[in-house]
Every structure is written in structure tokens, then in C-alpha cells.
Design a protein around this motif. Structure first.
Motif, PDB file in Angstrom:
ATOM      1  N   ILE A 102       0.844  -1.207   0.000  1.00 57.38           N
ATOM      2  CA  ILE A 102       0.000   0.000   0.000  1.00 57.38           C
ATOM      3  C   ILE A 102       0.876   1.254   0.000  1.00 57.38           C
ATOM      4  O   ILE A 102       0.596   2.226  -0.695  1.00 57.38           O
ATOM      5  CB  ILE A 102      -0.971   0.002   1.198  1.00 57.38           C
ATOM      6  CG1 ILE A 102      -1.925  -1.194   1.083  1.00 57.38           C
ATOM      7  CG2 ILE A 102      -1.753   1.301   1.262  1.00 57.38           C
ATOM      8  CD1 ILE A 102      -3.120  -1.154   2.005  1.00 57.38           C
ATOM      9  N   VAL A 166      -7.774   4.540  -1.009  1.00 58.94           N
ATOM     10  CA  VAL A 166      -6.953   4.037   0.097  1.00 58.94           C
ATOM     11  C   VAL A 166      -7.372   4.750   1.379  1.00 58.94           C
ATOM     12  O   VAL A 166      -7.334   5.976   1.454  1.00 58.94           O
ATOM     13  CB  VAL A 166      -5.450   4.327  -0.134  1.00 58.94           C
ATOM     14  CG1 VAL A 166      -4.634   3.871   1.068  1.00 58.94           C
ATOM     15  CG2 VAL A 166      -4.960   3.637  -1.396  1.00 58.94           C
ATOM     16  N   TYR A 194      -7.473  -0.952   1.143  1.00 58.70           N
ATOM     17  CA  TYR A 194      -8.180  -0.621  -0.095  1.00 58.70           C
ATOM     18  C   TYR A 194      -9.654  -0.975   0.032  1.00 58.70           C
ATOM     19  O   TYR A 194     -10.444  -0.682  -0.846  1.00 58.70           O
ATOM     20  CB  TYR A 194      -7.659  -1.467  -1.260  1.00 58.70           C
ATOM     21  CG  TYR A 194      -6.225  -1.253  -1.670  1.00 58.70           C
ATOM     22  CD1 TYR A 194      -5.822  -0.069  -2.276  1.00 58.70           C
ATOM     23  CD2 TYR A 194      -5.274  -2.259  -1.491  1.00 58.70           C
ATOM     24  CE1 TYR A 194      -4.502   0.120  -2.685  1.00 58.70           C
ATOM     25  CE2 TYR A 194      -3.963  -2.086  -1.904  1.00 58.70           C
ATOM     26  CZ  TYR A 194      -3.585  -0.901  -2.497  1.00 58.70           C
ATOM     27  OH  TYR A 194      -2.293  -0.729  -2.898  1.00 58.70           O
TER      28      TYR A 194
END
Ligand SMILES: Nc1ncnc2c1ncn2[C@@H]1O[C@H](COP(=O)(O)OP(=O)(O)O)[C@@H](O)[C@H]1O
Ligand SMILES: [Mg+2]
Length: 255
Positions: A102, A166, A194
Motif C-alpha cells: 500500500i 486508500v 483498499y
């Protein structure tokens, strides 16, 4: 190369500092088998030295920071300084791969410390040394422009995270998740996802202007009408379009 005699450095390839290194790599317990595995993992990543410096003191050793899932230590590879995040042995996460993934994605949006490399138990990333948000308000001469630019940058990054799906997950407490150097840096993507409805901008505004420790001060400084903000935030939650965002910036006197 670095001053090897200096006690503030730990040479990864020299085993004489084993005790401190074992303590740091296997915090909060000492474990010889895992220590050897982690030492090898660190060597494979090309880390050569750790520097014991930074604002956090852990049983007499200085480090950059300590969270509930990781320790962060200054580390060197080929004379370049980085921040090394170490997965704590008591971390609920089994590895750092989701966090690294991420963080790499948000890096592509221009957000977060740049990831250099990662493995099961380590993330090597850009070293960010600077001020916390609250330290901006405590500066001797209060600089409204700097505070405005900082908050504007933070809000822009939160909006970018929102529209890219996100959710950082911990921005309701900005105290530990923003470090300001020549940029405004959002850190720690350990809890990011997510798969959640994103609430980065609403959490950020909530902390800064509604419920956080300096919210009253900031409301006065920027002459903010709280009722109007609350009303527009309610709309933003369902409709994150750019015009609603710009309207929020305007009501917060950020433009
Ligand atoms: N890239 C970085 N550069 C410098 N210090 C950092 C960096 N990332 C984290 N830190 C410091 O380490 C602390 C703990 O890191 P964090 O990512 O929040 O760990 P955790 O996932 O355990 O919460 C932070 O509060 C901050 O002080
Ligand atoms: Mg943290």
C-alpha cells in the motif's frame, strides 16, 4: 565509511554488538533463533549499519520511533541513511508485505515516505526527520502562512487518498502520523486498506478543526464557521467530487 569506533553505530556485519542488536531486531523479547534469521534478512537487504539516534529512548538506546507494531531505526546502506521499520515480535501482523504494497501505491500518488525495499520483517524507506504538527503552533513567531500551507498540503494528500480508494485508517489522530520537513509527510500505512470506505479527509478535518487538541485554536485562527463545515462534511461523505472538496477548502479559508 562511517566511524566504526563510535558507539552510536551498530555494524551489522560485526557481531560484538549482538545484545543491543538482538534487543532491537526482536523487540520486545530476545530470541536467538529469530535474531539470526532477521540478521540474515537485514544483510540480504544490504543494510550495513544502524545508527542509535532519534527522539525515542528504548532502555537507553535512541531510535527514531516506536509504535505498537514496529520499531523504526536509522539505518545505512552504501553510505545512504534510511528509516528501517522493524516488525515487532508481538505485532498482530504476520509480515510487512501489505503495508509495503500500500505504501508503494501511495508513493505513486506522491504520498508517504518513499519505499526503497522490503521483506517479511523490514521496510527500508526514506528517512523523514522534522517537526510534528503541534510544534508548528508552538513556534516562537506564529506563522499563519506556514500553518495554512501545511494544512492545505495535508488536505490535498487526504483528498488524493480518498479518491484513489486508500483509507489510511489512523488519521483521526494526526499527532503521530504527520512529520513535516521540506514536505508534509503522512506516515505509517500499517492500518491502511483498499477495502474500506475512505475517510481520510473527514478524519483529518475532524482532528484539525473539530475535536483535536488544537482545534479551537485553528478555528479561531482561520475564522471558521463550524456549523457550515459540519454540514458540508456530511455532504462530502457521500459525494467526494472535486467541487465539494474545493468548497470545503474555501470554508476553511485554505485557499
Ligand atoms: N520514514 C520515517 N522516518 C523517520 N521516522 C519515522 C519514519 N516512519 C516512522 N517513523 C517514526 O517511528 C514511529 C513508529 O512508526 P509507525 O510507522 O507509526 O509504527 P507502527 O506501525 O508500529 O505504528 C513514528 O511515530 C515515527 O516517529
Ligand atoms: Mg503508528
Amino acid at each position: 565509511m562511517l566511524l566504526e569506533q563510535n558507539l552510536d553505530y551498530i555494524n551489522i556485519n560485526n557481531t560484538s554488538n549482538n545484545d543491543i542488536l538482538n534487543f532491537i531486531l526482536c523487540y520486545p523479547v530476545s530470541n536467538n533463533e529469530l535474531f539470526n534469521q532477521r540478521l540474515q534478512e537485514l544483510k540480504n537487504l544490504g543494510i550495513e549499519y544502524l545508527e542509535l539516534s532519534g527522539p525515542t529512548i528504548l532502555f537507553g538506546n535512541h531510535i527514531l520511533g516506536k509504535g505498537t507494531r514496529g520499531l523504526v531505526v536509522k539505518a545505512f546502506s552504501k553510505n545512504q541513511a534510511y528509516a528501517l521499520k522493524i516488525r515487532r515480535l508481538d505485532s498482530p501482523r504476520h509480515n510487512l508485505s501489505k503495508e509495503a504494497k500500500i505504501q508503494s501505491f501511495v508513493n505513486s500518488l506522491g504520498i508517504g515516505p518513499k519505499i526503497v525495499d522490503s521483506s517479511k520483517n523490514f521496510i527500508i524507506m526514506e528517512l523523514i526527520q522534522g517537526k510534528l504538527l503541534s510544534q508548528l503552533y508552538d513556534m516562537e513567531s506564529l506563522n499563519v502562512d506556514i500553518i495554512r500551507l501545511t494544512i492545505k498540503s495535508l488536505m490535498d494528500q487526504c483528498y488524493r487518498l480518498d479518491i484513489n480508494g486508500v483509507d489510511h485508517g489512523e488519521l483521526s489522530d494526526l499527532r503521530k502520523h504527520v512529520i513535516i520537513n521540506h514536505r508534509v509527510n503522512i506516515i505509517d500505512f500499517d492500518s491502511a486498506s483498499y477495502n474500506r470506505k475512505t475517510s481520510n479527509l473527514t478524519s483529518c478535518i475532524q482532528y484539525l478543526f473539530i475535536g483535536g487538541p488544537n482545534s479551537e485554536f485553528l478555528r479561531k485562527l482561520f475564522e471558521i464557521d463550524l456549523d457550515k463545515i459540519l454540514l458540508l462534511l456530511r455532504k462530502y461523505k457521500f459525494n467526494k467530487d472535486y467541487l465539494t472538496y474545493v468548497h470545503l477548502l474555501k470554508l476553511l479559508n485554505m485557499n
